[in-house]
Design an enzyme around this catalytic site. Structure first.
Site: not given
Lengths: 499, 499
Positions: A268, A265
């Site tokens: 991202h 994550e």
């Protein structure tokens, strides 16, 4: 409308859409992360209202007038052209879908999700089958309305991976599949006793400390323009240009999930934090595709986060936080987090088998939307492909074709992006190593700054100025080539498994 | 529009306004409690957009048409009448204020807040003075546009305490003021050495444990339909009917602030959780006024939360969590949390002096809006009243007339609600004791269930069906009477201070 009026209208409309988009992100994040259980019912109504408002803005007929006014305009700047293209794409697609079909699809996916959940719980595909059929039928109808060139599946791909086609995937996926199957075969033959994580209870606080240390090293600013929270299913969301949040998951019995969820994550999040926000008025501050976004998360998770160099730098720090790992050597830890095993569930798959899960779905989806396979035949087809590529057969459909939520929500054409992310990432890395010859030494020293800057300059700050294909070619000098990913895997795993 | 169309339109409009209101609450809560620092700029834009949308809904000219269609309608139910009244009130007020004035006021309060902050920091009223003058002048203009009967201050009161008038407050506040001054005088004369909190570091986790225990006892559901978080300034907010959240504050050097902030906000939260949500379509699920809302928080904070009976039940539990308090007897703890001292700052005032702070502001505001006192004269007037009622003079204007944010934001007429809350609460309690004769024993046993149910039935579930005055009369059988509050205080403090 004259040119200036039309451009100004589009910019204003985009600004308003972004305000509502940000609002929806805030409201959803709160729902996922913070809201008490009983808040759900009313919150769903609120989100329904906001979504409708957003849809109204996106389909405002004045967008059509502005696009019309600009259609023969040749003196647009690159940014203005992109603004027009972005609107044109979604506006015209929207306009082609009759409202009645849109409504039918909304109802069908709502029922689909509901019965998918029920069927998965009860391990009974029959419960889901009629609703799945309806979703597929309506999705096909929608594709017919929108139109496509070549294979009907191209209409589906276009929603997630702009410009990508069946023709292109059929060039890329077969050699990838064959290469992965061959590699997996070698690994399985070379497999011997493998090391294991130590047993113990790894409390949340220490796992969080470790996660934040890794995210710090990556360059994700979770202090002043982000947050890290915990949810069952980790995700990244942008609530605003300087408010990019991730979630991760801490399992007390193992630290592995938290580490790789956080780093994934984090990849991202870095992307979203470093978008060209100064070009927001043109809508350029977005990724060109799902696959390119996934390339950043999987690059950090796997190529960096599962590399020996990375753990040379960070394993001693991990051992300080978790003395339970004093007994495990660096090399054993590296082997543990790179264990390859054919498994039934995509989301739990390792780096080698992951893309095979995706390719299976791609091959099935193509047949599905071209009418070559019926919902009755899906389970057998699924199981046959798992046996063929991975050598295993699901004991039931819940661990088989019902494992993912995507189809119930009409998200057909989405899966390929996951595998493309791996390929983009490996090809970027190949170029990065040329541009930063001592990149391995830098990783071993725990210094990820140059990597961060390279991605920022070459990928993040480019926003959606280029299509995925254009971006790959600009950054690496050649079209997408699955060989880079295969080479990377073969080199890495031949060392781990000694073949 | 016929009757049915008009009613349906109003209901639909209200529903949409509530969706947007809920959205604004979510977005603000996130901003206050969760958002990273750099999120502020863009978030302010988003909130500006949402507020404008809300204002547009509230001033939609179709509301006027619906109200017109219903104006001579005599066959409305009680709920329908309330729906119409609620809309009429705000719509017609809004319509009377010219847009240009609205805009001027927005700019003036924005500057006012900014320069108030600066002036307060620098302890220099001159910096704030011209902006304060502008805000007051525009607020007076607005009152003139809206119109009023009797004193101009009635226009201001109406925004916060529907139906309340200067005439009524001038009946209530003078005896309250005189009674409080007399009581304070007795207390100051009787004052001897007073006990103190133990010194120590009281960690956040234990303070949270204590707060949640008290909130549990009160009946606030923070688990499934609420949350407790931490902010600098505690508050309560409803993000939805089943999503009522509070914040509190933990100071490591003292547990007192957390206890009473939590219990105070808990009182607000219980109210919001027990509104008649089934009547939301008529807008009846709201408090009739700020003062009534405040009556619930101050009732729990002071009448319950600072009572000896309450601590008979909960002090042993507090001592378990904080062994530091083993050395402090229950009686001494009770005296500590009920210490009375004239002080300069309203928000830190005790139960006896608090309403005097409010009355001072009320007396000044009346003069302010009737033009009888200029901004130049305010500091002297302020200090003179503090000397007269509380026997102390602020050393500077930051601890004097610049201590509150209200005036900079044109929140004139708001302060009386704080004192009215005390009066409503005491009068409700007087009735409650008649209805539940053994209420003291129940509190001593730590059982607040009957109190909760009494308030729920008599106050919470009534929503805004009645004006504050009507509600008080319905619940207690007589109009608002400050003597109940004075009696309560005199009885309590004569025991504590032995006079």
């Amino acid at each position: 409308m004259n040119k200036e009026e039309a451009l100004n209208f589009l910019k204003e409309q985009l600004k308003t859409m972004n305000y509502l988009g940000s609002t929806l992100s805030i409201v959803s994040w709160d729902m996922e992360v913070m809201a008490p259980s009983q808040a759900i019912d009313y919150r769903s109504e609120v989100m329904g209202y906001l979504s409708t408002q957003y849809h109204q803005l996106a389909t405002d007929s004045r967008i059509g007038e502005a696009l019309e006014a600009l259609s023969s305009e040749i003196s647009l700047t690159q940014h203005e052209t992109k603004l027009v293209e972005n609107f044109k794409d979604s506006y015209e697609k929207n306009k082609k879908i009759p409202e009645s079909l849109q409504r039918e699809l909304t109802i069908a996916t709502s029922k689909g999700s509901q019965y998918w959940k029920k069927a998965k719980e009860k391990q009974n595909y029959e419960i889901f089958k009629p609703y799945l059929k309806q979703v597929i039928d309506l999705a096909i109808k929608q594709a017919e309305c929108v139109g496509y060139e070549g294979h009907i599946y191209n209409a589906f791909l276009d929603d997630f991976e702009k410009g990508m086609t069946v023709e292109e995937l059929d060039r890329i996926f077969p050699p990838l599949r064959d290469g992965l199957v061959a590699l997996l075969d070698k690994i399985m033959k070379a497999k011997q006793d493998e090391p294991h994580h130590p047993e113990g209870e790894f409390d949340k606080d220490r796992q969080e400390q470790l996660s934040l240390m890794l995210l710090d090293a990556m360059g994700y600013d979770y202090k002043e323009s982000g947050r890290v929270d915990e949810t069952e299913h980790p995700f990244t969301t942008s609530l605003g240009p300087k408010d990019v949040r991730i979630t991760t998951h801490y399992y007390e019995e193992s630290i592995e999930s938290a580490i790789f969820s956080s780093v994934h994550e984090g990849g991202h999040a870095i992307y979203d934090q470093n978008m060209p926000h100064q070009l927001a008025e043109y809508g350029i501050d977005e990724a060109p595709s799902m696959g390119i976004h996934e390339s950043q998360s999987r690059f950090y998770e796997n190529i960096i986060g599962r590399s020996l160099s990375f753990w040379r730098a960070f394993y001693p720090k991990l051992q300080k936080i978790f003395p339970e790992y004093q007994e495990i050597s660096l090399e054993d830890f590296y082997r543990i987090v790179n264990k390859v095993t054919p498994s039934l569930v995509r989301t739990e798959a390792d780096e080698v088998t992951y893309s095979l899960h995706v390719i299976i779905r791609y091959e099935i989806e193509k047949l599905m939307v071209s009418g070559a396979v019926s919902v009755d035949e899906l389970p057998a087809l699924w199981n046959q492909k798992y046996e063929e590529y991975l050598g295993i057969t699901p004991p039931n459909d819940s661990e088989g074709l019902m494992q993912d939520v995507h189809w119930s929500e009409a998200l057909i054409g989405y899966f390929p992006s996951y595998a493309l992310g791996n390929l983009y990432g490996a090809q970027f890395y190949h170029q990065m190593k040329k541009d930063i010859p001592n990149v391995t030494e830098q990783i071993e020293a725990g210094d990820l700054t140059e990597i961060f800057n390279w991605l920022k300059t070459n990928v993040h700050e480019q926003g959606n100025l280029y299509t995925p294909a254009e971006l790959v070619e600009r950054v690496t000098g050649e079209p997408l080539n699955p060989q880079y990913f295969l080479d990377y895997l073969n080199e890495k795993y031949s060392r781990i498994y000694h073949f």
